[in-house]
Design a protein around this motif. Structure first.
Motif, PDB file in Angstrom:
ATOM      1  N   VAL A 183     -11.937  -5.348  -0.594  1.00 31.42           N
ATOM      2  CA  VAL A 183     -10.473  -5.131  -1.179  1.00 31.42           C
ATOM      3  C   VAL A 183     -10.631  -3.776  -1.757  1.00 31.42           C
ATOM      4  O   VAL A 183     -11.257  -3.549  -2.861  1.00 31.42           O
ATOM      5  CB  VAL A 183     -10.317  -6.388  -2.290  1.00 31.42           C
ATOM      6  N   ALA A 184      -9.826  -3.144  -1.284  1.00 33.33           N
ATOM      7  CA  ALA A 184      -9.602  -1.568  -1.465  1.00 33.33           C
ATOM      8  C   ALA A 184      -8.282  -1.202  -2.245  1.00 33.33           C
ATOM      9  O   ALA A 184      -8.422  -0.553  -3.118  1.00 33.33           O
ATOM     10  CB  ALA A 184      -9.891  -0.782  -0.298  1.00 33.33           C
ATOM     11  N   LEU A 192       2.466  -6.071  -1.840  1.00 34.00           N
ATOM     12  CA  LEU A 192       1.698  -6.391  -0.808  1.00 34.00           C
ATOM     13  C   LEU A 192       0.959  -5.236   0.035  1.00 34.00           C
ATOM     14  O   LEU A 192       1.771  -4.305   0.183  1.00 34.00           O
ATOM     15  CB  LEU A 192       2.369  -7.420   0.064  1.00 34.00           C
ATOM     16  N   PHE A 193      -0.011  -5.361   0.267  1.00 31.35           N
ATOM     17  CA  PHE A 193      -0.766  -4.195   1.267  1.00 31.35           C
ATOM     18  C   PHE A 193      -1.179  -5.054   2.599  1.00 31.35           C
ATOM     19  O   PHE A 193      -1.894  -6.000   2.459  1.00 31.35           O
ATOM     20  CB  PHE A 193      -2.122  -3.749   0.711  1.00 31.35           C
ATOM     21  N   ILE A 205      -3.080  -8.212  -2.152  1.00 30.28           N
ATOM     22  CA  ILE A 205      -2.142  -8.471  -2.942  1.00 30.28           C
ATOM     23  C   ILE A 205      -2.529  -7.911  -4.320  1.00 30.28           C
ATOM     24  O   ILE A 205      -3.514  -8.007  -4.825  1.00 30.28           O
ATOM     25  CB  ILE A 205      -1.536  -9.631  -3.114  1.00 30.28           C
ATOM     26  N   ALA A 206      -1.381  -7.274  -5.160  1.00 30.26           N
ATOM     27  CA  ALA A 206      -1.869  -6.665  -6.596  1.00 30.26           C
ATOM     28  C   ALA A 206      -0.644  -6.999  -7.381  1.00 30.26           C
ATOM     29  O   ALA A 206       0.498  -7.248  -6.940  1.00 30.26           O
ATOM     30  CB  ALA A 206      -1.990  -5.277  -6.440  1.00 30.26           C
ATOM     31  N   GLY A 207      -1.016  -7.340  -8.852  1.00 28.34           N
ATOM     32  CA  GLY A 207       0.058  -7.420  -9.619  1.00 28.34           C
ATOM     33  C   GLY A 207       0.649  -8.770  -9.950  1.00 28.34           C
ATOM     34  O   GLY A 207       1.580  -9.247 -10.361  1.00 28.34           O
ATOM     35  N   LEU A 208      -0.332  -9.928  -9.391  1.00 28.83           N
ATOM     36  CA  LEU A 208      -0.054 -11.142  -9.504  1.00 28.83           C
ATOM     37  C   LEU A 208      -1.260 -11.951 -10.065  1.00 28.83           C
ATOM     38  O   LEU A 208      -2.521 -11.533 -10.036  1.00 28.83           O
ATOM     39  CB  LEU A 208       0.330 -11.948  -8.079  1.00 28.83           C
TER      40      LEU A 208
END
Length: 139
Positions: free
Chosen positions: A28-29, A65-66, A107-110
């Motif tokens: 996870v980058a 989302l990435f 995913i970030a920020g959750l």
């Protein structure tokens, strides 16, 4: 609109073999949590788009989302009930070559529970087994 490259050197690819585990793109980058493929294969551009739509609806502006998989490979097919000897078929769709261990979505920020639910919904759309992974602490 499905993903596809802007231009390619050759329109038609050979099939190739998915051998071994992912050597790159296997951690996870960008985000906090990710979805890791446990099996290898081809991931259709339409399936990537379906996963993106599902995750975007769940996130709704909260997180980010990435998408780590991109379909570079053209998959060609000949129409059904066609006689042999008329050459290779036309490109039918674009696919990403996925090796076991590759991170497909991040995913970030959750919070973790929300991210886990989101990734479970995305994994349901995918044609192979996946697992939820989190970012390693910087040691």
């Amino acid at each position: 609109m499905p993903l596809m490259p802007k231009r390619v050197k050759y329109r038609k690819n050979q099939r190739g073999k998915v051998k071994g585990n992912a050597q790159r793109g296997n951690y996870v980058a960008y985000g906090d949590y990710g979805l890791q493929a446990l099996e290898g294969g081809w991931l259709d551009a339409a399936v990537i788009e379906a996963g993106r739509v599902t995750a975007a609806q769940f996130v709704r502006g909260e997180g980010r989302l990435f998408i780590r998989a991109f379909p570079h490979k053209s998959i060609s097919a000949i129409p059904a009930e066609t006689r042999m000897g008329k050459g290779k078929g036309e490109p039918e769709y674009w696919a990403a070559v996925v090796k076991p261990g590759m991170i497909l979505f991040e995913i970030a920020g959750l919070p973790e529970e929300a991210a886990r639910t989101c990734m479970a919904r995305v994994a349901y759309k995918l044609p192979f087994k996946c697992r939820f992974v989190s970012r390693r602490p910087n040691a």
